[in-house]
Design a protein around this motif. Structure first.
Motif, PDB file in Angstrom:
ATOM      1  N   ILE A  22       0.766  -1.251  -0.238  1.00  0.00           N
ATOM      2  CA  ILE A  22       0.109   0.349   0.027  1.00  0.00           C
ATOM      3  C   ILE A  22       0.802   0.659  -0.232  1.00  0.00           C
ATOM      4  N   GLU A  23       0.077   2.690  -0.331  1.00  0.00           N
ATOM      5  CA  GLU A  23       0.993   4.191  -0.837  1.00  0.00           C
ATOM      6  C   GLU A  23       0.572   5.028   0.193  1.00  0.00           C
ATOM      7  N   ALA A  24       0.963   5.386   0.845  1.00  0.00           N
ATOM      8  CA  ALA A  24       0.627   7.106   1.833  1.00  0.00           C
ATOM      9  C   ALA A  24       1.492   7.617   1.483  1.00  0.00           C
ATOM     10  N   SER A  25       0.939   9.204   1.170  1.00  0.00           N
ATOM     11  CA  SER A  25       1.658  10.358   0.407  1.00  0.00           C
ATOM     12  C   SER A  25       1.915  10.966   1.779  1.00  0.00           C
ATOM     13  N   LEU A  26       3.080  10.790   2.040  1.00  0.00           N
ATOM     14  CA  LEU A  26       2.792  11.848   3.601  1.00  0.00           C
ATOM     15  C   LEU A  26       3.494  13.135   3.897  1.00  0.00           C
ATOM     16  N   SER A  27       2.571  14.289   3.654  1.00  0.00           N
ATOM     17  CA  SER A  27       2.696  16.058   2.656  1.00  0.00           C
ATOM     18  C   SER A  27       1.307  16.169   2.379  1.00  0.00           C
TER      19      SER A  27
END
Length: 107
Positions: A22-27
């Motif tokens: 899975i992927e998360a954008s941390l901004s």
């Protein structure tokens, strides 16, 4: 550049499987994708570990380009995210989506 959003059928954390990326954008103002591999899913919570990235392309300054996950490089400890109403999950305060298998843009 791809638009970062989770389509409803892509982020339903209740369907995340162990071993899935899975992927998360941390901004909020820029796009810095981080990848995680699912280690457990109870149906109410998921547990995942952050994995490394491989730079596919960049602008020569490291300010934008594309990355892919590197599942052979475990970065962090296992973290938990609660599955919220509607099936979404937040990891470290950020919406996590099923990785679509394509290089992810950063900028």
């Amino acid at each position: 550049m791809q638009n970062y959003s989770c389509a409803s059928n892509d982020y339903d954390a209740r369907t995340f499987k162990v071993g899935e990326i899975i992927e998360a954008s941390l901004s909020y103002t820029a796009r810095f994708p981080h990848f995680f591999v699912i280690t457990r899913n109870s149906g109410k919570s998921i547990w995942a570990r952050e994995i490394g990235k491989i730079v596919i392309s960049d602008d020569g300054y490291g300010q934008n380009g594309q990355v892919m996950p590197n599942p052979d490089r475990i970065i962090g400890e296992e973290i938990m995210g609660r599955i919220k109403k509607g099936g979404y999950v937040r990891l470290n305060g950020n919406l996590a989506c099923r990785w679509d298998g394509r290089p992810s843009d950063y900028y």
